[in-house]
Design a protein around this motif. Structure first.
Motif, PDB file in Angstrom:
ATOM      1  N   THR A 278     -31.496  -1.294  29.062  1.00  0.00           N
ATOM      2  CA  THR A 278     -32.291  -1.941  28.039  1.00  0.00           C
ATOM      3  C   THR A 278     -33.027  -0.830  27.315  1.00  0.00           C
ATOM      4  O   THR A 278     -33.796  -0.099  27.924  1.00  0.00           O
ATOM      5  CB  THR A 278     -33.291  -2.919  28.670  1.00  0.00           C
ATOM      6  OG1 THR A 278     -32.573  -3.885  29.416  1.00  0.00           O
ATOM      7  CG2 THR A 278     -34.119  -3.587  27.605  1.00  0.00           C
ATOM      8  N   VAL A 279     -32.754  -0.696  26.035  1.00  0.00           N
ATOM      9  CA  VAL A 279     -33.389   0.356  25.253  1.00  0.00           C
ATOM     10  C   VAL A 279     -34.832  -0.055  24.995  1.00  0.00           C
ATOM     11  O   VAL A 279     -35.088  -1.112  24.410  1.00  0.00           O
ATOM     12  CB  VAL A 279     -32.629   0.574  23.927  1.00  0.00           C
ATOM     13  CG1 VAL A 279     -33.320   1.617  23.074  1.00  0.00           C
ATOM     14  CG2 VAL A 279     -31.188   0.972  24.207  1.00  0.00           C
TER      15      VAL A 279
ATOM     16  N   TRP B 142     -29.400   5.458  20.887  1.00  0.00           N
ATOM     17  CA  TRP B 142     -29.295   4.013  21.099  1.00  0.00           C
ATOM     18  C   TRP B 142     -28.534   3.706  22.386  1.00  0.00           C
ATOM     19  O   TRP B 142     -28.804   2.708  23.059  1.00  0.00           O
ATOM     20  CB  TRP B 142     -28.619   3.361  19.899  1.00  0.00           C
ATOM     21  CG  TRP B 142     -28.670   1.879  19.989  1.00  0.00           C
ATOM     22  CD1 TRP B 142     -27.650   1.044  20.345  1.00  0.00           C
ATOM     23  CD2 TRP B 142     -29.807   1.039  19.751  1.00  0.00           C
ATOM     24  NE1 TRP B 142     -28.079  -0.258  20.340  1.00  0.00           N
ATOM     25  CE2 TRP B 142     -29.400  -0.295  19.983  1.00  0.00           C
ATOM     26  CE3 TRP B 142     -31.108   1.291  19.370  1.00  0.00           C
ATOM     27  CZ2 TRP B 142     -30.266  -1.354  19.838  1.00  0.00           C
ATOM     28  CZ3 TRP B 142     -31.973   0.213  19.234  1.00  0.00           C
ATOM     29  CH2 TRP B 142     -31.542  -1.082  19.469  1.00  0.00           C
ATOM     30  N   LYS B 143     -27.598   4.589  22.744  1.00  0.00           N
ATOM     31  CA  LYS B 143     -26.837   4.430  23.983  1.00  0.00           C
ATOM     32  C   LYS B 143     -27.516   5.141  25.157  1.00  0.00           C
ATOM     33  O   LYS B 143     -26.919   5.267  26.227  1.00  0.00           O
ATOM     34  CB  LYS B 143     -25.421   4.993  23.796  1.00  0.00           C
ATOM     35  CG  LYS B 143     -24.581   4.206  22.822  1.00  0.00           C
ATOM     36  CD  LYS B 143     -24.333   2.838  23.383  1.00  0.00           C
ATOM     37  CE  LYS B 143     -23.327   2.091  22.544  1.00  0.00           C
ATOM     38  NZ  LYS B 143     -23.048   0.792  23.118  1.00  0.00           N
ATOM     39  N   ALA B 144     -28.741   5.625  24.938  1.00  0.00           N
ATOM     40  CA  ALA B 144     -29.547   6.292  25.964  1.00  0.00           C
ATOM     41  C   ALA B 144     -28.865   7.533  26.527  1.00  0.00           C
ATOM     42  O   ALA B 144     -28.883   7.784  27.727  1.00  0.00           O
ATOM     43  CB  ALA B 144     -29.939   5.329  27.077  1.00  0.00           C
ATOM     44  N   ARG B 145     -28.285   8.327  25.653  1.00  0.00           N
ATOM     45  CA  ARG B 145     -27.697   9.601  26.058  1.00  0.00           C
ATOM     46  C   ARG B 145     -28.801  10.657  26.020  1.00  0.00           C
ATOM     47  O   ARG B 145     -29.407  10.908  24.984  1.00  0.00           O
ATOM     48  CB  ARG B 145     -26.571  10.024  25.122  1.00  0.00           C
ATOM     49  CG  ARG B 145     -25.440   9.042  24.985  1.00  0.00           C
ATOM     50  CD  ARG B 145     -24.569   9.029  26.235  1.00  0.00           C
ATOM     51  NE  ARG B 145     -23.284   8.387  25.989  1.00  0.00           N
ATOM     52  CZ  ARG B 145     -23.042   7.102  26.179  1.00  0.00           C
ATOM     53  NH1 ARG B 145     -24.001   6.311  26.574  1.00  0.00           N
ATOM     54  NH2 ARG B 145     -21.854   6.609  25.956  1.00  0.00           N
TER      55      ARG B 145
ATOM     56  N   VAL C  41     -35.922   5.955  30.798  1.00  0.00           N
ATOM     57  CA  VAL C  41     -34.544   5.544  30.525  1.00  0.00           C
ATOM     58  C   VAL C  41     -33.621   6.752  30.430  1.00  0.00           C
ATOM     59  O   VAL C  41     -32.477   6.702  30.869  1.00  0.00           O
ATOM     60  CB  VAL C  41     -34.482   4.703  29.227  1.00  0.00           C
ATOM     61  CG1 VAL C  41     -33.064   4.522  28.745  1.00  0.00           C
ATOM     62  CG2 VAL C  41     -35.123   3.352  29.470  1.00  0.00           C
ATOM     63  N   LEU C  42     -34.117   7.837  29.875  1.00  0.00           N
ATOM     64  CA  LEU C  42     -33.263   9.002  29.665  1.00  0.00           C
ATOM     65  C   LEU C  42     -33.110   9.879  30.900  1.00  0.00           C
ATOM     66  O   LEU C  42     -32.248  10.755  30.925  1.00  0.00           O
ATOM     67  CB  LEU C  42     -33.797   9.846  28.501  1.00  0.00           C
ATOM     68  CG  LEU C  42     -33.746   9.178  27.129  1.00  0.00           C
ATOM     69  CD1 LEU C  42     -34.296  10.110  26.064  1.00  0.00           C
ATOM     70  CD2 LEU C  42     -32.336   8.738  26.769  1.00  0.00           C
TER      71      LEU C  42
ATOM     72  N   GLU D  15     -33.579  -0.049  33.566  1.00  0.00           N
ATOM     73  CA  GLU D  15     -34.527  -1.147  33.403  1.00  0.00           C
ATOM     74  C   GLU D  15     -33.796  -2.408  33.013  1.00  0.00           C
ATOM     75  O   GLU D  15     -32.840  -2.379  32.259  1.00  0.00           O
ATOM     76  CB  GLU D  15     -35.574  -0.792  32.335  1.00  0.00           C
ATOM     77  CG  GLU D  15     -36.462   0.337  32.740  1.00  0.00           C
ATOM     78  CD  GLU D  15     -37.493   0.636  31.660  1.00  0.00           C
ATOM     79  OE1 GLU D  15     -37.596  -0.132  30.697  1.00  0.00           O
ATOM     80  OE2 GLU D  15     -38.184   1.648  31.793  1.00  0.00           O
ATOM     81  N   ARG D  16     -34.273  -3.518  33.495  1.00  0.00           N
ATOM     82  CA  ARG D  16     -33.620  -4.792  33.166  1.00  0.00           C
ATOM     83  C   ARG D  16     -34.600  -5.698  32.513  1.00  0.00           C
ATOM     84  O   ARG D  16     -35.720  -5.712  32.651  1.00  0.00           O
ATOM     85  CB  ARG D  16     -33.045  -5.421  34.404  1.00  0.00           C
ATOM     86  CG  ARG D  16     -32.033  -4.497  35.023  1.00  0.00           C
ATOM     87  CD  ARG D  16     -30.811  -5.243  35.384  1.00  0.00           C
ATOM     88  NE  ARG D  16     -29.916  -4.273  35.972  1.00  0.00           N
ATOM     89  CZ  ARG D  16     -28.681  -4.172  35.610  1.00  0.00           C
ATOM     90  NH1 ARG D  16     -28.192  -4.922  34.700  1.00  0.00           N
ATOM     91  NH2 ARG D  16     -27.886  -3.316  36.182  1.00  0.00           N
TER      92      ARG D  16
END
Length: 139
Positions: free
Chosen positions: A15-16, A75-78, A130-131, A138-139
């Protein structure tokens, strides 16, 4: 007994967080504006400055493509995309400083505000969680 293949960390369901989403969206807007600048430069080519016009157009196109790729990757959490985007924002802050005097003061303010919002979004604790590779999604 079934064996499930290992999950690629890049494909995990993330989840961004809003700060990362805002940063990615603003970087995408920056990429689009660089593309617009490339088109405008190309439309303004003159034979007297052909080399400068072509190289400037190519620079804007490459920068736009790079920022667009980084925006998508954020956006893809790279994780890797954060470094180039922070560097681009630092350059943008320097550009804003150079535009601080009239008649470009409003441009300077816009550049600085966007750059600071993007950097703040990338350094926000939710984005960092997240990164990070070892953080659970995270949900």
């Amino acid at each position: 007994m079934t064996v499930t293949p290992p999950v690629d960390p890049r494909d995990r369901d993330l989840t961004v967080p809003p700060p990362l989403a805002v940063a990615a969206a603003l970087v995408a807007v920056e990429a689009f504006l660089l593309l617009v600048l490339a088109v405008l430069e190309l439309a303004n080519l003159r034979s007297i400055r052909l080399t400068m016009g072509v190289t400037t157009t190519m620079f804007f196109l490459v920068a736009a493509a790079g920022l667009a790729w980084c925006a998508w990757s954020l956006w893809k959490a790279r994780r890797w995309a954060r470094g180039p985007v922070v560097m681009a924002q630092l350059i943008q802050l320097g550009l804003a400083w150079n535009f601080r005097d009239a008649p470009t003061t409003l441009v300077a303010i816009g550049l600085a505000v966007v750059a600071l919002v993007v950097v703040a979004g990338l350094l926000h604790p939710a984005t960092t969680r997240v990164l990070e590779d070892d953080a659970p999604p995270e949900r």
